[in-house]
Design a protein around this motif. Structure first.
Motif, short mmCIF file in Angstrom:
data_model
loop_
_atom_site.label_atom_id
_atom_site.label_comp_id
_atom_site.label_asym_id
_atom_site.label_seq_id
_atom_site.Cartn_x
_atom_site.Cartn_y
_atom_site.Cartn_z
N ASN A 24 -35.00 -78.99 -51.61
CA ASN A 24 -34.07 -78.96 -50.49
C ASN A 24 -32.75 -78.35 -50.98
O ASN A 24 -32.11 -78.87 -51.90
N LEU A 25 -32.34 -77.26 -50.38
CA LEU A 25 -31.16 -76.54 -50.85
C LEU A 25 -29.88 -77.37 -50.73
O LEU A 25 -29.00 -77.28 -51.58
N PHE A 26 -29.79 -78.19 -49.69
CA PHE A 26 -28.58 -78.99 -49.49
C PHE A 26 -28.49 -80.12 -50.52
O PHE A 26 -27.42 -80.38 -51.06
N ALA A 27 -29.63 -80.75 -50.81
CA ALA A 27 -29.63 -81.79 -51.84
C ALA A 27 -29.41 -81.18 -53.21
O ALA A 27 -28.70 -81.74 -54.06
N ALA A 28 -30.01 -80.00 -53.43
CA ALA A 28 -29.84 -79.31 -54.71
C ALA A 28 -28.38 -78.90 -54.92
O ALA A 28 -27.88 -78.93 -56.04
N ARG A 29 -27.72 -78.54 -53.82
CA ARG A 29 -26.30 -78.17 -53.92
C ARG A 29 -25.46 -79.34 -54.40
O ARG A 29 -24.60 -79.19 -55.27
N GLU A 30 -25.70 -80.52 -53.84
CA GLU A 30 -24.93 -81.70 -54.25
C GLU A 30 -25.15 -82.02 -55.73
O GLU A 30 -24.22 -82.35 -56.46
N LYS A 31 -26.41 -81.92 -56.16
CA LYS A 31 -26.72 -82.19 -57.57
C LYS A 31 -26.09 -81.12 -58.47
O LYS A 31 -25.55 -81.43 -59.54
N PHE A 32 -26.12 -79.87 -58.03
CA PHE A 32 -25.55 -78.76 -58.78
C PHE A 32 -24.04 -78.97 -58.98
O PHE A 32 -23.53 -78.83 -60.10
N LEU A 33 -23.34 -79.32 -57.90
CA LEU A 33 -21.90 -79.54 -57.98
C LEU A 33 -21.56 -80.75 -58.84
O LEU A 33 -20.58 -80.73 -59.60
N GLU A 34 -22.38 -81.79 -58.74
CA GLU A 34 -22.15 -82.98 -59.55
C GLU A 34 -22.31 -82.68 -61.03
O GLU A 34 -21.53 -83.16 -61.87
N LYS A 63 -33.43 -74.17 -45.24
CA LYS A 63 -33.34 -75.53 -45.76
C LYS A 63 -33.97 -75.66 -47.14
O LYS A 63 -33.47 -76.41 -47.98
N PHE A 64 -35.06 -74.94 -47.38
CA PHE A 64 -35.79 -75.08 -48.65
C PHE A 64 -35.71 -73.80 -49.47
O PHE A 64 -35.65 -72.69 -48.92
N ALA A 65 -35.72 -73.98 -50.78
CA ALA A 65 -35.59 -72.85 -51.69
C ALA A 65 -36.74 -71.86 -51.54
O ALA A 65 -36.54 -70.65 -51.67
N ASP A 66 -37.95 -72.37 -51.26
CA ASP A 66 -39.10 -71.47 -51.17
C ASP A 66 -39.10 -70.64 -49.88
O ASP A 66 -39.97 -69.80 -49.67
N GLU A 67 -38.13 -70.88 -49.01
CA GLU A 67 -38.01 -70.10 -47.78
C GLU A 67 -37.14 -68.85 -47.98
O GLU A 67 -37.11 -67.96 -47.13
N LEU A 68 -36.41 -68.80 -49.08
CA LEU A 68 -35.49 -67.70 -49.31
C LEU A 68 -36.21 -66.38 -49.53
O LEU A 68 -37.24 -66.32 -50.20
N GLU A 69 -35.62 -65.32 -48.98
CA GLU A 69 -36.16 -63.98 -49.13
C GLU A 69 -35.04 -63.04 -49.57
O GLU A 69 -33.86 -63.40 -49.56
N GLU A 70 -35.41 -61.84 -49.92
CA GLU A 70 -34.43 -60.84 -50.33
C GLU A 70 -33.39 -60.62 -49.23
O GLU A 70 -32.18 -60.53 -49.51
N ILE A 71 -33.84 -60.57 -48.00
CA ILE A 71 -32.93 -60.31 -46.88
C ILE A 71 -31.83 -61.36 -46.78
O ILE A 71 -30.71 -61.07 -46.35
N ASP A 72 -32.11 -62.59 -47.23
CA ASP A 72 -31.11 -63.66 -47.16
C ASP A 72 -29.93 -63.36 -48.09
O ASP A 72 -28.77 -63.52 -47.69
N LEU A 73 -30.22 -62.93 -49.31
CA LEU A 73 -29.14 -62.62 -50.24
C LEU A 73 -28.40 -61.35 -49.82
O LEU A 73 -27.18 -61.24 -50.02
N LEU A 74 -29.12 -60.42 -49.22
CA LEU A 74 -28.47 -59.20 -48.73
C LEU A 74 -27.54 -59.53 -47.55
O LEU A 74 -26.46 -58.94 -47.43
N ARG A 75 -27.95 -60.44 -46.69
CA ARG A 75 -27.10 -60.86 -45.58
C ARG A 75 -25.84 -61.55 -46.09
O ARG A 75 -24.75 -61.39 -45.53
N PHE A 76 -25.98 -62.35 -47.15
CA PHE A 76 -24.83 -63.02 -47.74
C PHE A 76 -23.82 -62.00 -48.27
O PHE A 76 -22.62 -62.10 -48.01
N CYS A 77 -24.33 -60.99 -48.98
CA CYS A 77 -23.45 -59.94 -49.51
C CYS A 77 -22.78 -59.17 -48.38
O CYS A 77 -21.60 -58.81 -48.45
#
Length: 218
Positions: A24-34, A63-77
């Motif tokens: 879960n990307l949101f839970a992973a974010r909290e753990k990453f920041l901690e 919501k989940f890491a396995d849902e991420l695609e190349e287009i997602d990172l390109l949209r962020f940029c």
């Protein structure tokens, strides 16, 4: 779990067990920041990670890491560029998100092809002409300021590296200065004792040679 199974049976639905293998990307974010906080990162770095990861998750809408695609990172940029970020900043922010994704078990290189990743072509630095240096130093309003900026120019120190430099960091015999990988200073500000901390990007110390004339001035 048993109560949930009974409730599902009464409702005529099959209980779908939670898939704990998905990140879960949101839970992973909290753990990453901690983790960043626990390894004693400075507050400015943690705040930047907080803001960037929040913006990333908002842009991609996954919501989940396995849902991420190349287009997602390109949209962020693309979102970064649209809000006015220079290409170097886009590259740096992309690298920060790549660090976050690595903590989620995702290698950005497996998602984004090399030619689609943000990149910058660093131009060669332009040297100051001797007359330009003279005019620059002449514009300093005190001898102390002139010496500070001459030290900047002739050592390549970053702003905080020079701000935390002490006389004990000057090696007179070898004609060098040592930039400490980490330093804490206790200073009095408005009559109150405050502690300040500085770390280099690599957290490693390094020595910089001093030009003989600069060494003499110091």
């Amino acid at each position: 779990t048993l109560e949930a199974e009974r409730a599902a049976a009464v409702a005529g639905r099959e209980l779908v067990p939670k898939d704990r293998s998905r990140v879960n990307l949101f839970a992973a974010r909290e753990k990453f920041l901690e983790k960043k906080r626990l390894v004693d990162r400075d507050q400015e770095t943690i705040k930047q990670y907080e803001n960037l990861t929040a913006e990333f998750l908002k842009v991609v809408g996954k919501k989940f890491a396995d849902e991420l695609e190349e287009i997602d990172l390109l949209r962020f940029c693309d979102a970064l560029r649209k809000r006015g970020c220079e290409e170097r900043t886009v590259k740096n922010y992309y690298s920060a998100i790549a660090t976050f994704l690595f903590a989620c078990g995702v290698d950005h290189k497996s998602l984004v092809s090399k030619e689609n990743r943000p990149r910058t072509d660093d131009p060669l630095p332009v040297e100051y002409e001797p007359e330009e240096v003279k005019r620059f130093l002449a514009a300093c309003n005190t001898a102390r300021n002139a010496l500070v900026f001459e030290t900047f120019l002739k050592t390549g120190c970053r702003e905080q590296e020079l701000a935390f430099l002490e006389w004990t960091d000057v090696n007179w015999n070898s004609g060098t200065i040592t930039i400490q990988g980490e330093k804490r200073l206790t200073l009095f500000v408005d009559g109150k004792s405050q502690q300040f901390r500085f770390r280099t990007k690599t957290r490693r110390s390094r020595e910089i040679p001093l030009e003989p004339l600069l060494s003499k001035k110091l």
